[in-house]
Design a protein around this motif. Structure first.
Motif, mmCIF file in Angstrom:
data_model
loop_
_atom_site.group_PDB
_atom_site.id
_atom_site.type_symbol
_atom_site.label_atom_id
_atom_site.label_comp_id
_atom_site.label_asym_id
_atom_site.label_seq_id
_atom_site.Cartn_x
_atom_site.Cartn_y
_atom_site.Cartn_z
ATOM 1 N N LEU A 120 0.816 -1.215 0.000
ATOM 2 C CA LEU A 120 0.000 0.000 0.000
ATOM 3 C C LEU A 120 0.851 1.267 0.000
ATOM 4 O O LEU A 120 0.400 2.328 -0.406
ATOM 5 C CB LEU A 120 -0.931 0.013 1.218
ATOM 6 C CG LEU A 120 -2.022 -1.048 1.234
ATOM 7 C CD1 LEU A 120 -2.793 -0.988 2.543
ATOM 8 C CD2 LEU A 120 -2.956 -0.875 0.052
ATOM 9 N N PHE A 121 2.080 1.153 0.472
ATOM 10 C CA PHE A 121 2.940 2.323 0.595
ATOM 11 C C PHE A 121 4.059 2.352 -0.435
ATOM 12 O O PHE A 121 4.900 3.244 -0.412
ATOM 13 C CB PHE A 121 3.506 2.395 2.018
ATOM 14 C CG PHE A 121 2.421 2.427 3.047
ATOM 15 C CD1 PHE A 121 1.712 3.589 3.282
ATOM 16 C CD2 PHE A 121 2.070 1.289 3.745
ATOM 17 C CE1 PHE A 121 0.686 3.616 4.203
ATOM 18 C CE2 PHE A 121 1.047 1.310 4.673
ATOM 19 C CZ PHE A 121 0.353 2.480 4.906
ATOM 20 N N ALA A 122 4.103 1.392 -1.324
ATOM 21 C CA ALA A 122 5.089 1.345 -2.402
ATOM 22 C C ALA A 122 4.444 1.952 -3.644
ATOM 23 O O ALA A 122 3.441 1.429 -4.131
ATOM 24 C CB ALA A 122 5.525 -0.088 -2.658
ATOM 25 N N PRO A 123 4.968 3.042 -4.168
ATOM 26 C CA PRO A 123 4.285 3.739 -5.260
ATOM 27 C C PRO A 123 4.026 2.891 -6.505
ATOM 28 O O PRO A 123 3.044 3.116 -7.195
ATOM 29 C CB PRO A 123 5.206 4.908 -5.587
ATOM 30 C CG PRO A 123 6.423 4.749 -4.790
ATOM 31 C CD PRO A 123 6.212 3.690 -3.786
ATOM 32 N N VAL A 165 -2.352 5.648 -4.610
ATOM 33 C CA VAL A 165 -1.266 6.488 -5.116
ATOM 34 C C VAL A 165 -1.646 7.962 -4.981
ATOM 35 O O VAL A 165 -0.801 8.799 -4.680
ATOM 36 C CB VAL A 165 -0.917 6.121 -6.574
ATOM 37 C CG1 VAL A 165 0.150 7.050 -7.133
ATOM 38 C CG2 VAL A 165 -0.436 4.688 -6.647
ATOM 39 N N VAL A 166 -2.913 8.272 -5.169
ATOM 40 C CA VAL A 166 -3.374 9.654 -4.973
ATOM 41 C C VAL A 166 -3.145 10.073 -3.523
ATOM 42 O O VAL A 166 -2.652 11.166 -3.251
ATOM 43 C CB VAL A 166 -4.862 9.795 -5.366
ATOM 44 C CG1 VAL A 166 -5.390 11.170 -5.008
ATOM 45 C CG2 VAL A 166 -5.042 9.518 -6.848
ATOM 46 N N TRP A 173 0.545 12.643 0.632
ATOM 47 C CA TRP A 173 1.416 12.352 1.771
ATOM 48 C C TRP A 173 2.822 12.925 1.571
ATOM 49 O O TRP A 173 3.479 13.324 2.519
ATOM 50 C CB TRP A 173 1.463 10.845 1.970
ATOM 51 C CG TRP A 173 1.832 10.367 3.324
ATOM 52 C CD1 TRP A 173 1.792 11.067 4.492
ATOM 53 C CD2 TRP A 173 2.294 9.069 3.661
ATOM 54 N NE1 TRP A 173 2.193 10.273 5.533
ATOM 55 C CE2 TRP A 173 2.509 9.040 5.048
ATOM 56 C CE3 TRP A 173 2.529 7.919 2.922
ATOM 57 C CZ2 TRP A 173 2.958 7.910 5.709
ATOM 58 C CZ3 TRP A 173 2.972 6.800 3.591
ATOM 59 C CH2 TRP A 173 3.185 6.803 4.973
ATOM 60 N N VAL A 174 3.297 12.957 0.324
ATOM 61 C CA VAL A 174 4.631 13.504 0.047
ATOM 62 C C VAL A 174 4.549 14.946 -0.460
ATOM 63 O O VAL A 174 5.424 15.417 -1.171
ATOM 64 C CB VAL A 174 5.425 12.607 -0.938
ATOM 65 C CG1 VAL A 174 5.704 11.255 -0.357
ATOM 66 C CG2 VAL A 174 4.734 12.497 -2.286
ATOM 67 N N ARG A 189 2.756 8.381 -14.269
ATOM 68 C CA ARG A 189 3.490 9.617 -13.959
ATOM 69 C C ARG A 189 3.332 9.969 -12.482
ATOM 70 O O ARG A 189 4.273 10.414 -11.834
ATOM 71 C CB ARG A 189 2.965 10.772 -14.803
ATOM 72 C CG ARG A 189 3.335 10.702 -16.217
ATOM 73 C CD ARG A 189 4.707 11.353 -16.449
ATOM 74 N NE ARG A 189 5.395 10.548 -17.412
ATOM 75 C CZ ARG A 189 6.570 9.980 -17.261
ATOM 76 N NH1 ARG A 189 7.251 10.142 -16.172
ATOM 77 N NH2 ARG A 189 7.099 9.241 -18.182
ATOM 78 N N LEU A 190 2.114 9.760 -11.956
ATOM 79 C CA LEU A 190 1.868 10.050 -10.546
ATOM 80 C C LEU A 190 2.701 9.116 -9.662
ATOM 81 O O LEU A 190 3.259 9.530 -8.647
ATOM 82 C CB LEU A 190 0.382 9.914 -10.234
ATOM 83 C CG LEU A 190 -0.068 10.361 -8.852
ATOM 84 C CD1 LEU A 190 0.326 11.816 -8.597
ATOM 85 C CD2 LEU A 190 -1.564 10.199 -8.709
ATOM 86 N N ARG A 191 2.813 7.862 -10.075
ATOM 87 C CA ARG A 191 3.650 6.911 -9.329
ATOM 88 C C ARG A 191 5.111 7.370 -9.327
ATOM 89 O O ARG A 191 5.789 7.299 -8.312
ATOM 90 C CB ARG A 191 3.524 5.505 -9.935
ATOM 91 C CG ARG A 191 2.173 4.865 -9.696
ATOM 92 C CD ARG A 191 2.052 3.518 -10.400
ATOM 93 N NE ARG A 191 0.707 3.000 -10.362
ATOM 94 C CZ ARG A 191 0.168 2.386 -9.313
ATOM 95 N NH1 ARG A 191 0.871 2.193 -8.225
ATOM 96 N NH2 ARG A 191 -1.072 1.954 -9.361
#
Length: 172
Positions: free
Chosen positions: A48-51, A59-60, A65-66, A87-89
């Protein structure tokens, strides 16, 4: 949790009454089945936390979060994302590096390149206009990439500067 593990948590009288075919036996089988989906999620919770492994909806959340929420922010929840999920990843995966260089020409150029997938952004500070930055977007940029670049420039530029975004002319 497996039926046998649940059974071990019961008082001794219930454990003795738990025999195949009994109501308690069936109830424990149902409890095991109800736990299975949650245990499957927990077994792979790091995804869940790996892009590059997280579901698109997560991912959104990771982008927010970042501190890249200005890229995914939209006035309505049903509005499609301004950039493709891949691209978002990439943007989330580069989140720590982008945070380190935020407010610098290198950081702005990197954010633009990662978000749009284009290379060749040029940032210039005209000598005759202090606190002004000209961002030249590569000629190959589509309308959508230009819109994403504009969002990023407005959010990432130093607060004390003005900005001008121009599309570079086709190379000869």
């Amino acid at each position: 949790m497996r039926r046998a593990a649940i059974e071990r948590l019961l008082p001794a009288a219930y454990q003795r009454a738990c025999v195949p075919g009994s109501v308690l036996w069936a109830l424990l089988d149902v409890m095991e089945a109800l736990h299975a989906p949650d245990e499957a999620v927990l077994a792979d919770v790091d995804a869940l936390f790996a892009p590059y492994r997280a579901p698109d909806a997560m991912v959104v959340a990771l982008a927010r979060w970042v501190a890249m929420d200005h890229v995914v922010a939209s006035p309505r929840p049903d509005t499609p994302l301004p950039l493709p999920p891949g691209r978002l990843r990439d943007l989330v995966a580069h989140g720590a590096l982008l945070a380190r260089w935020r407010g610098t020409p290198y950081g702005l150029r990197l954010a633009l390149e990662v978000a749009t997938g284009l290379r060749g952004f040029v940032l210039a500070e005209p000598a005759d206009r202090p606190f002004h930055v000209v961002v030249r977007v590569p000629a190959a940029a589509t309308e959508q990439q230009l819109a994403v670049a504009t969002r990023i420039v407005e959010a990432e530029k130093p607060a004390s500067t003005t900005v001008e975004i121009v599309v570079a002319e086709e190379p000869l």
